[in-house]
Design a protein around this motif. Structure first.
Motif, PDB file in Angstrom:
ATOM      1  N   PRO A  35      -3.124 -26.384 -40.009  1.00 50.67           N
ATOM      2  CA  PRO A  35      -3.477 -25.219 -40.835  1.00 50.67           C
ATOM      3  C   PRO A  35      -2.225 -24.466 -41.300  1.00 50.67           C
ATOM      4  O   PRO A  35      -1.311 -24.225 -40.519  1.00 50.67           O
ATOM      5  CB  PRO A  35      -4.310 -24.346 -39.902  1.00 50.67           C
ATOM      6  N   GLY A  36      -2.165 -24.142 -42.574  1.00 51.44           N
ATOM      7  CA  GLY A  36      -1.059 -23.388 -43.139  1.00 51.44           C
ATOM      8  C   GLY A  36       0.191 -24.201 -43.410  1.00 51.44           C
ATOM      9  O   GLY A  36       1.176 -23.678 -43.929  1.00 51.44           O
ATOM     10  N   GLN A  37       0.173 -25.476 -43.084  1.00 49.92           N
ATOM     11  CA  GLN A  37       1.346 -26.326 -43.287  1.00 49.92           C
ATOM     12  C   GLN A  37       1.487 -26.671 -44.761  1.00 49.92           C
ATOM     13  O   GLN A  37       0.521 -27.005 -45.428  1.00 49.92           O
ATOM     14  CB  GLN A  37       1.203 -27.612 -42.475  1.00 49.92           C
ATOM     15  N   ALA A  38       2.704 -26.591 -45.273  1.00 48.96           N
ATOM     16  CA  ALA A  38       2.965 -26.979 -46.659  1.00 48.96           C
ATOM     17  C   ALA A  38       2.970 -28.504 -46.752  1.00 48.96           C
ATOM     18  O   ALA A  38       3.539 -29.182 -45.897  1.00 48.96           O
ATOM     19  CB  ALA A  38       4.304 -26.430 -47.111  1.00 48.96           C
ATOM     20  N   VAL A  39       2.310 -29.023 -47.771  1.00 49.48           N
ATOM     21  CA  VAL A  39       2.278 -30.469 -47.992  1.00 49.48           C
ATOM     22  C   VAL A  39       2.562 -30.748 -49.460  1.00 49.48           C
ATOM     23  O   VAL A  39       2.299 -29.910 -50.325  1.00 49.48           O
ATOM     24  CB  VAL A  39       0.924 -31.107 -47.589  1.00 49.48           C
ATOM     25  N   ASN A  54      -7.641 -30.191 -33.275  1.00 54.37           N
ATOM     26  CA  ASN A  54      -8.801 -31.067 -33.370  1.00 54.37           C
ATOM     27  C   ASN A  54      -8.926 -31.551 -34.816  1.00 54.37           C
ATOM     28  O   ASN A  54      -8.683 -30.796 -35.764  1.00 54.37           O
ATOM     29  CB  ASN A  54     -10.092 -30.340 -32.962  1.00 54.37           C
ATOM     30  N   ILE A  55      -9.307 -32.801 -34.980  1.00 50.44           N
ATOM     31  CA  ILE A  55      -9.445 -33.378 -36.323  1.00 50.44           C
ATOM     32  C   ILE A  55     -10.689 -32.789 -36.975  1.00 50.44           C
ATOM     33  O   ILE A  55     -11.792 -32.860 -36.428  1.00 50.44           O
ATOM     34  CB  ILE A  55      -9.541 -34.903 -36.243  1.00 50.44           C
ATOM     35  N   VAL A  56     -10.503 -32.218 -38.179  1.00 45.41           N
ATOM     36  CA  VAL A  56     -11.630 -31.635 -38.910  1.00 45.41           C
ATOM     37  C   VAL A  56     -11.986 -32.444 -40.154  1.00 45.41           C
ATOM     38  O   VAL A  56     -13.108 -32.353 -40.648  1.00 45.41           O
ATOM     39  CB  VAL A  56     -11.382 -30.161 -39.284  1.00 45.41           C
ATOM     40  N   GLU A  57     -11.018 -33.244 -40.648  1.00 44.60           N
ATOM     41  CA  GLU A  57     -11.296 -34.018 -41.864  1.00 44.60           C
ATOM     42  C   GLU A  57     -10.293 -35.155 -41.985  1.00 44.60           C
ATOM     43  O   GLU A  57      -9.123 -35.019 -41.633  1.00 44.60           O
ATOM     44  CB  GLU A  57     -11.188 -33.118 -43.105  1.00 44.60           C
ATOM     45  N   VAL A  78      -4.804 -36.590 -42.043  1.00 52.53           N
ATOM     46  CA  VAL A  78      -5.545 -36.141 -40.862  1.00 52.53           C
ATOM     47  C   VAL A  78      -5.415 -34.627 -40.824  1.00 52.53           C
ATOM     48  O   VAL A  78      -4.356 -34.089 -40.500  1.00 52.53           O
ATOM     49  CB  VAL A  78      -4.973 -36.778 -39.574  1.00 52.53           C
ATOM     50  N   LYS A  79      -6.485 -33.921 -41.184  1.00 55.01           N
ATOM     51  CA  LYS A  79      -6.452 -32.456 -41.227  1.00 55.01           C
ATOM     52  C   LYS A  79      -6.951 -31.894 -39.905  1.00 55.01           C
ATOM     53  O   LYS A  79      -8.002 -32.297 -39.405  1.00 55.01           O
ATOM     54  CB  LYS A  79      -7.289 -31.951 -42.399  1.00 55.01           C
ATOM     55  N   LEU A  80      -6.175 -30.960 -39.359  1.00 55.88           N
ATOM     56  CA  LEU A  80      -6.454 -30.402 -38.037  1.00 55.88           C
ATOM     57  C   LEU A  80      -6.834 -28.933 -38.125  1.00 55.88           C
ATOM     58  O   LEU A  80      -6.509 -28.245 -39.089  1.00 55.88           O
ATOM     59  CB  LEU A  80      -5.218 -30.542 -37.140  1.00 55.88           C
TER      60      LEU A  80
END
Length: 103
Positions: free
Chosen positions: A74-78, A96-99, A89-91
């Protein structure tokens, strides 16, 4: 040769360059939309809700068809570049893996 004749010859050559040519090449077709799951994310839904530790991420690399795996917190720049062969892999805040998505 007089300068008027020379001007006339030059005009003919210039106009010849503007003469109709063959039809331009057509643009290539757009990429196929069938690549929306090129990394195999849709087959990995069982991982959603699991904790994303090193072992889980390694297993995702093995089980997916992805060339590379990117873990996003969350909040990480990509980067905004789209790579059909990359598994995202979104946490959540508790890792925890959410998506799971391709791109």
């Amino acid at each position: 040769m007089s300068k008027y004749a020379l001007s006339g010859v030059m005009a003919v050559f210039l106009l010849a360059g503007c003469a109709g040519s063959s039809t331009p090449d057509e643009a290539p077709p757009p990429p196929s939309m069938s690549q929306d799951d090129a990394c195999g994310a849709k087959t990995l839904n069982d991982y959603v809700g699991q904790r994303a530790d090193g072992e889980t991420v390694d297993q995702l690399e093995t089980d997916s068809a992805a060339e590379r795996v990117r873990v996003i917190r969350p909040g990480q720049a990509v980067t905004m570049d789209y790579r059909a062969d990359r598994l995202n892999v979104k946490l959540d805040d508790q890792d925890n893996i959410v998506e799971l998505t391709c791109g």
